[in-house]
Design a protein around this motif. Structure first.
Motif, short mmCIF file in Angstrom:
data_model
loop_
_atom_site.label_atom_id
_atom_site.label_comp_id
_atom_site.label_asym_id
_atom_site.label_seq_id
_atom_site.Cartn_x
_atom_site.Cartn_y
_atom_site.Cartn_z
N ASN A 175 0.92 -1.38 0.04
CA ASN A 175 0.09 0.00 0.09
C ASN A 175 0.74 1.03 -0.01
OD1 ASN A 175 1.09 0.37 2.81
ND2 ASN A 175 -0.60 -1.27 3.36
N PHE A 176 0.18 2.26 -0.21
CA PHE A 176 0.97 3.55 -0.42
C PHE A 176 1.69 3.80 0.98
CE2 PHE A 176 -0.28 4.68 -4.15
CZ PHE A 176 -1.57 4.70 -4.55
N GLY A 177 2.98 4.16 0.95
CA GLY A 177 3.75 4.53 2.25
C GLY A 177 4.44 3.24 2.76
N ASN A 178 4.05 2.11 2.14
CA ASN A 178 4.82 0.93 2.43
C ASN A 178 5.93 0.90 1.23
OD1 ASN A 178 6.02 -1.37 3.00
ND2 ASN A 178 4.07 -2.50 3.70
N GLU A 179 7.15 0.81 1.59
CA GLU A 179 8.33 0.70 0.68
C GLU A 179 8.55 -0.62 0.39
OE1 GLU A 179 8.05 4.99 -0.10
OE2 GLU A 179 8.81 3.13 -1.25
N LYS A 180 8.43 -1.64 1.02
CA LYS A 180 8.63 -2.90 0.91
C LYS A 180 8.00 -3.79 -0.14
CE LYS A 180 6.75 -5.84 4.37
NZ LYS A 180 7.00 -6.88 5.21
N LEU A 181 8.81 -4.57 -0.86
CA LEU A 181 8.12 -5.45 -1.85
C LEU A 181 8.08 -6.91 -1.31
CD1 LEU A 181 9.28 -4.61 -5.49
CD2 LEU A 181 7.38 -3.79 -4.31
N THR A 182 7.15 -7.72 -1.42
CA THR A 182 7.02 -8.92 -0.76
C THR A 182 7.03 -9.89 -2.31
OG1 THR A 182 5.73 -8.21 0.94
CG2 THR A 182 5.38 -10.64 0.49
N PHE A 183 7.82 -11.04 -2.21
CA PHE A 183 7.84 -11.73 -3.28
C PHE A 183 7.34 -13.25 -2.78
CE2 PHE A 183 10.84 -9.95 -6.14
CZ PHE A 183 11.19 -8.91 -5.36
N GLY A 184 6.77 -13.96 -4.08
CA GLY A 184 6.33 -14.99 -3.96
C GLY A 184 7.62 -15.99 -4.21
N THR A 185 7.37 -17.34 -4.01
CA THR A 185 8.47 -17.96 -4.08
C THR A 185 9.04 -18.58 -5.50
OG1 THR A 185 6.87 -20.23 -4.00
CG2 THR A 185 8.27 -19.37 -1.79
N GLY A 186 8.18 -17.91 -6.31
CA GLY A 186 8.60 -18.04 -7.85
C GLY A 186 8.16 -19.51 -8.63
N GLY A 212 12.89 -23.16 -2.18
CA GLY A 212 11.92 -23.23 -1.82
C GLY A 212 11.12 -22.04 -0.85
N LEU A 213 12.03 -21.24 -0.49
CA LEU A 213 11.66 -19.78 0.48
C LEU A 213 11.57 -18.78 -0.23
CD1 LEU A 213 13.56 -21.05 3.71
CD2 LEU A 213 11.40 -21.50 3.16
N GLY A 214 11.96 -18.76 -1.38
CA GLY A 214 11.99 -17.32 -2.27
C GLY A 214 12.94 -16.28 -1.61
N LEU A 215 12.59 -15.21 -1.90
CA LEU A 215 13.16 -14.01 -1.46
C LEU A 215 12.45 -13.28 -0.28
CD1 LEU A 215 13.59 -12.29 -4.79
CD2 LEU A 215 15.24 -12.01 -3.24
N ARG A 216 13.36 -13.45 0.89
CA ARG A 216 12.87 -12.69 2.05
C ARG A 216 13.67 -11.69 2.44
NH1 ARG A 216 13.30 -17.67 5.99
NH2 ARG A 216 15.17 -18.00 4.80
N LEU A 217 12.58 -10.68 3.18
CA LEU A 217 13.38 -9.21 3.32
C LEU A 217 14.04 -9.34 4.62
CD1 LEU A 217 13.82 -6.10 2.36
CD2 LEU A 217 11.43 -5.78 3.36
N ILE A 218 15.31 -8.90 4.44
CA ILE A 218 15.97 -8.89 6.04
C ILE A 218 15.66 -7.50 6.64
CG2 ILE A 218 18.23 -9.26 7.34
CD1 ILE A 218 18.91 -10.96 4.58
N TYR A 219 16.16 -6.58 6.04
CA TYR A 219 16.03 -5.20 6.40
C TYR A 219 15.88 -4.30 5.14
CZ TYR A 219 17.44 -5.05 11.43
OH TYR A 219 17.45 -5.30 12.75
N PHE A 220 15.34 -2.85 5.53
CA PHE A 220 15.43 -2.18 4.26
C PHE A 220 15.82 -0.55 5.06
CE2 PHE A 220 11.33 -0.33 4.48
CZ PHE A 220 10.61 -0.79 5.11
N SER A 221 16.27 0.17 4.03
CA SER A 221 16.20 1.77 4.67
C SER A 221 15.65 2.38 3.62
CB SER A 221 17.76 1.86 4.61
OG SER A 221 18.14 3.25 4.94
N TYR A 222 15.01 3.62 4.19
CA TYR A 222 14.26 4.52 3.30
C TYR A 222 14.99 5.91 3.29
CZ TYR A 222 12.15 5.32 7.76
OH TYR A 222 11.87 5.51 9.06
#
Lengths: 112, 112
Positions: free
Chosen positions: A94-105, B40-50
């Motif tokens: 959503n707006f204001g949330n900078e992160k992307l969440t990925f599927g496993t592919g 099997g786990l895909g890409l998982r976010l550890i940390y981010f910085s804006y």
């Protein structure tokens, strides 16, 4: 329920046919959607992004978004052996949330 | 073209070592991200910085810390490496809003 779900495959498609890759997401507030291609041992590269309901075409690739069904897909027309890769769906919540969440592919194999 | 550079392509470290993974981007992007990718786990976010000196935890921050002293550089730190941190680590950057992620080439870390 995972936030972003994809069928892990492998999906095998004959050369020249249409490959259809699917992705569902759980957050109804999701705003932007991305498809990445990743070859073995390489980092993901962007193929397409889509923000609005409907279809978006770029060459042999078409992204389709249906926000009511919380579903996004990628169609690859005239599939080529070079399209063999893992395809990752990514969602920005959503707006204001900078992160992307990925599927496993989804691993796609094009059969010559 | 956006360039995201990760300092090492392959790293081998021993259990208990402090490990630094460096990432530099050349496009003045506000947002920078560290992901790990496992089969099997895909890409998982550890940390981010804006922004400089700003950081937010992702989905799996345990065992990691980050540093962003300059806009172009985002470092991932493994305070005491463990074997379960053996993985592919991907750095990415993007400007705010609905822009896609640009990935570095990845660092394959092995902890023995």
């Amino acid at each position: 329920q995972k936030e972003v779900e994809q069928n892990s495959g492998p999906l095998s498609v004959p050369e020249g046919a249409i490959a259809s890759l699917n992705c569902t997401y759980s957050d109804r507030g999701s705003q932007s959607f991305f498809w990445y291609r990743q070859y073995s041992g390489k980092s993901p590269e962007l193929i397409m992004f889509i923000y609005s309901n409907g279809d978006k075409e770029d060459g042999r690739f078409t992204a389709q978004l249906n926000k009511a069904s919380q579903y996004v897909s990628l169609l690859i027309r005239d599939s080529q052996p070079s399209d063999s890769a893992t395809y990752l769906c990514a969602v920005r919540s959503n707006f204001g949330n900078e992160k992307l969440t990925f599927g496993t592919g989804t691993r796609l194999t094009i059969i010559p | 073209d956006v360039k995201v550079t990760q300092s090492s392509r392959y790293l081998v470290k021993r259990t208990g070592e402090k490990v630094f993974l460096e990432c530099v981007q050349d496009m003045d992007h506000e947002n920078m991200f560290w992901y790990r990718q496992d089969p099997g786990l895909g890409l998982r976010l550890i940390y981010f910085s804006y922004d400089v000196k700003m950081k937010e935890k992702g989905d799996i921050p345990e065992g990691y810390s980050v540093s962003r002293e300059k806009k172009e550089r985002f470092s991932l730190i493994l305070e005491s490496a463990s074997t379960n941190q053996t993985s592919m680590y991907l750095c990415a950057s993007r400007p705010p809003g609905d822009s896609p992620l640009h990935f570095g080439n990845g660092t394959r870390l092995t902890v023995t």
